[in-house]
Design an enzyme around this catalytic site. Structure first.
Site, PDB file in Angstrom:
ATOM      1  N   THR A  53       0.835  -1.195   0.000  1.00 17.99           N
ATOM      2  CA  THR A  53       0.000   0.000   0.000  1.00 17.99           C
ATOM      3  C   THR A  53       0.872   1.247   0.000  1.00 17.99           C
ATOM      4  OG1 THR A  53      -0.054   0.312   2.403  1.00 17.99           O
ATOM      5  CG2 THR A  53      -1.669  -1.213   1.451  1.00 17.99           C
ATOM      6  N   ASP A  54       0.273   2.368  -0.349  1.00 18.90           N
ATOM      7  CA  ASP A  54       0.910   3.650  -0.084  1.00 18.90           C
ATOM      8  C   ASP A  54       0.800   3.912   1.420  1.00 18.90           C
ATOM      9  OD1 ASP A  54       2.152   6.102  -0.373  1.00 18.90           O
ATOM     10  OD2 ASP A  54       0.914   6.712  -2.069  1.00 18.90           O
ATOM     11  N   TRP A  55       1.531   4.909   1.903  1.00 20.13           N
ATOM     12  CA  TRP A  55       1.687   5.115   3.344  1.00 20.13           C
ATOM     13  C   TRP A  55       0.377   5.557   3.998  1.00 20.13           C
ATOM     14  CZ3 TRP A  55       5.140   2.633   1.443  1.00 20.13           C
ATOM     15  CH2 TRP A  55       6.368   2.367   2.037  1.00 20.13           C
TER      16      TRP A  55
END
Length: 835
Positions: free
Chosen positions: A764-766
């Site tokens: 995932t992105d952060w």
């Protein structure tokens, strides 16, 4: 069992340059030079002698923008601004007092901006990065120009944008501010020769060029990294002949873009973004609908001239090869040229763009009179179009015109392919269904459609006199994807290791390590390598599974420039350390213990790298980045960024390559090949997918039909995966047709794994799970939740307990990550990655 390598403290205690720095700076400078695009050069005004005097103006003269803001920033040793670069080259700059006065204005106004942000954060519960990213700093313009003894002036038009906010089609951003207009007008009134340098991460309005005859030359220098000033001087003096080509279309006016009225905040709706233009993105729109442009796709001038002659078109086993002879027909300057191949596909059941890019290649440096023969290949399958009703890519009968040239506008018909009956290629499944119908842009039954038909008829008539080859079923893959096949890691050494671990270890391995991070939204989350983005869990070291470090990109490695060590341990750094080159640069905290230094190379931004059209150079840049990854114990580089430039106002366009998926995928594949040529190092292609706006990026729903999704927004990722097999893919923050990409089984598993045979890990992105669930990520096949939060672990535990997540699903996700970790540079005798 493989031996985990002992991890030393990264960096050095010495401020002296290390062996890698000089050659990497030279490479960054060369890449910058090769991606700079010459847009205008009246009467061959450029190049100019380094002995002449220069009157230098503009905010970017001393506050040159090397790259955009946010996680893509890099904390390099130093950055060469344009003023210093001109001095280094030997120019005499006659406007020293103007530049000194500008520096004072800049310092005063920036301090006020900084204090405003800090006070707003203190007086409310607002997240720092949210306030920072949505509060742009508008630079002062400087005082009016004064006549000096120089005959030539250089005006640097600078713009900066970044993560978390989109640009605006307003004065001071896309358009010159009134103050900038007045300054430029004054410059053109007192200097007979003016050079404009556009120091911006994306397209700006260039109508000002028409208003001032004194403007002799215009260079789009983009944001060229730490060697900007030296690279600009190299091009101005002719030490390097510009060979960059645009990877975007520069319209006459912003309103000319097909989604100008509805993009992002333009219609006051950042909740849903309707992709009503369909496949007509960038040049596909302008070329098809006959809209005039200022600077077209693939355009770029040179100091010399070239001829391009196609001498052969052949086909073998589904691959078409165009043989072109390129000659430097000038008599003074050496130079490089790019040959671009486009194909015009026939319209039938499916409407088509008039032309699409299918191949390109750049020459070597050619001396005057020298020639080079290029062989540019493309696959017949690149000519297919997706039919939503049957979920197949198809080739429709008719004439496929092959165009070749140095830009889209200059390309000429060189041959054709013909097909008698429709061919239905690879059978797929429909994905990402649209919950609400909407009308897509179409030229059928319009004047534009009549014009396309007339152009097609003229093209087919001319094609009769040129080489023509027949397309057969043997030229494309007719097989159906086996969506029910077992994952290759289901019965593997990786799975054997995973099955030996306790359930709690699996929960921990499904996310980044929340213990070994400092809680920031971007920047310095990692502990082992200060300033790194995050690291994976170390809970299975006893089982022989290393933990790996991830660092942001794509303009180099984003690490803290300095960090402290006390009693042999790294002292946790404050969040502001990740902003060393920007917001907190003036803060002088008391240093505890011994100082260590991590000087990383700030390479040019993604758009400029793509403008080189030089895949060999990109691979070399990638290998240099990987060398620094090894030096600083980084395994995964969170780059390249490769979202489509759907609209010029996307705040993060500078990180991405192009409006065209073939360019995006090809350049990303080259970068990945370069990085992964170094054993144990890997890339993370991002943001998967349709992350084409920054306003409300975590909540925006990209509403898009499947054909446009597959042909435009997934195609670049598909090319990168199939050509280079990156270690990792990062999903995006946004939703696609109502589902967060991180929770989308269609994207993560159906497309990436089943259709493309992606073999690495998907992350995932952060902090994506602020808006969706970690358990949902695992169910979708999104293997690694980053950067890791305690509530992510609880989400997974609860889902295991209630049966909404199976242990087999969790184990398979962990196996994908283990597959990458076991091939990382954290083991002795690491080898190059194998998917």
């Amino acid at each position: 069992m493989k031996t985990i390598r002992k991890r030393d403290l990264p960096g050095t205690t010495s401020t002296e340059p290390r062996a890698y720095e000089a050659p990497h700076r030279d490479l960054a400078r060369s890449a910058a030079c090769e991606g700079i695009v010459l847009l205008k050069n009246d009467n061959h005004f450029l190049p100019i002698s380094d002995k002449c005097k220069i009157a230098l103006y503009g905010s970017g003269a001393i506050k040159t923008v090397k790259g955009g803001t946010g996680s893509g920033d890099v904390n390099e040793r130093e950055s060469i601004n344009i003023y210093r670069g001109l001095l280094n080259a030997g120019f005499t700059v006659t406007t020293k007092s103007w530049l000194e006065d500008y520096q004072q204005q800049y310092d005063t106004t920036r301090l006020a901006w900084r204090q405003d942000i800090l006070s707003r954060c203190r007086s409310s519960a607002s997240d720092f990065f949210e306030v920072y990213s949505t509060t742009p700093y508008y630079r002062p313009t400087g005082r009016m120009a004064e006549k000096t003894d120089a005959e030539t002036a250089v005006f640097v038009l600078s713009r900066i944008a970044g993560e978390g906010a989109d640009r605006h089609a307003e004065k001071g951003d896309y358009i010159l501010s009134d103050e900038e207009e007045a300054l430029l007008s004054g410059i053109c009134a007192v200097y007979p020769n003016v050079i404009v340098l556009i120091n911006a991460g994306g397209v700006v309005d260039c109508s000002f060029i028409d208003r001032y005859p004194a403007i002799k030359s215009v260079l789009y220098i983009s944001q060229p990294g730490m060697e900007t000033g030296n690279a600009v001087a190299d091009v101005l003096t002719g030490k390097v002949t510009p060979s960059g080509k645009l990877t975007d279309t520069w319209a006459y006016a912003y309103k000319d873009y097909p989604n100008a009225k509805t993009f992002s905040h333009n219609n006051s709706n950042v909740e849903k973004e309707y992709y009503e233009e369909g496949i007509y993105v960038g040049y596909r729109y302008f070329d098809t609908f006959g809209i005039p442009v200022r600077y077209g796709f693939g355009f770029g001038l040179s100091y010399t001239d070239f001829s391009v002659k196609v001498v052969g078109v052949t086909k073998e086993k589904g691959a078409v090869s165009v043989e072109a002879v390129v000659k430097n027909t000038g008599d003074t300057f050496c130079g490089k040229e790019v040959v671009q191949i486009y194909v015009s596909c026939p319209t039938g059941k499916l409407e088509k763009e008039y032309r699409r890019l299918v191949g390109f290649e750049k020459t070597e440096l050619l001396a005057p009179g020298e020639s080079q023969t290029l062989h540019i290949s493309f696959d017949v399958e690149q000519l297919t179009s997706f039919e939503e009703k049957t979920a197949r890519y198809i080739l429709e009968p008719g004439v496929y015109g092959i165009f070749a040239g140095s830009s889209l506008a200059d390309s000429v018909l060189a041959g054709s392919l013909t097909l008698q009956e429709e061919i239905a290629a690879e059978q797929l499944r429909n994905i990402c269904p649209v919950a609400e119908d909407f009308a897509e842009l179409s030229y059928r039954e319009t004047a534009a459609g009549e014009a396309v038909s007339a152009r097609r008829a003229d093209m087919e008539k001319k094609a009769q006199r040129l080489p023509c080859l027949a397309i057969t079923e043997q030229d494309v893959s007719l097989a159906a994807v086996d969506y029910d096949r077992e994952d290759e890691l289901a019965d593997s050494p990786e799975m054997e290791l995973v099955q030996s671990l306790r359930p709690e270890q699996l929960v921990l391995l499904a996310t980044g390590n929340p213990v070994r991070r400092q809680g920031s939204n971007i920047g310095s989350s990692g502990i082992s390598v200060p300033g790194s983005a995050a690291e994976t869990s170390d809970c299975a070291l006893g089982a022989g599974l290393a933990n790996i470090v991830l660092a942001d990109g794509p303009a180099g490695l984003r690490l803290n420039k300095t960090y402290q060590v006390q009693e042999g341990k790294i002292v946790p750094a404050p969040f502001k350390k990740s902003f060393e080159n920007g917001f907190f640069a003036d803060d002088k905290d008391e240093e505890i213990g011994e100082t260590h230094y991590q000087f990383c190379t700030a390479i040019p931004v993604g758009t400029l790298l793509a403008q080189t059209w030089n895949t060999a150079l990109i691979e070399t840049v990638g290998a240099a980045v990987a060398e620094e990854m090894c030096l600083f114990d980084v395994t995964l580089w969170l780059a390249p960024g490769m979202n489509i430039h759907r609209n010029p106002l996307c705040g993060r366009n500078f990180e991405y390559y192009s409006e065209d998926p073939f360019v995006s995928g090809t350049i990303a594949a080259a970068m990945t090949k370069g990085v992964q040529s170094v054993p144990g190092c890997g890339t993370t292609i991002k943001h998967f997918c349709c992350n084409n706006q920054e306003d409300n990026r975590t909540g925006s729903d990209s509403v898009i039909k499947e054909r446009a999704l597959r042909e435009i927004y997934l195609k670049g990722f598909e090319i990168a995966v199939k050509k280079s097999q990156p270690m990792s893919i990062m999903t995006s923050y946004n939703l696609v047709n109502g589902i967060h990409t991180a929770n989308s089984y269609d994207l993560c598993t159906t497309v990436a794994r089943k259709e493309w045979n992606f073999g690495g890990t998907i992350m995932t992105d952060w902090n994506t799970t602020r808006d969706c669930t970690a358990a949902g990520c695992i169910r979708a096949g999104n293997d690694l939740v980053m950067p890791g939060q305690l509530y992510d672990h609880e989400s997974i535990r609860q889902a295991l307990a209630d049966g909404s997540l199976t242990m087999e699903q969790l184990q398979l996700c962990i196996a994908h990550t283990v597959h990458v970790i076991l091939q990382s540079n954290q083991y002795e005798d690491a080898e190059s990655y194998r998917a």
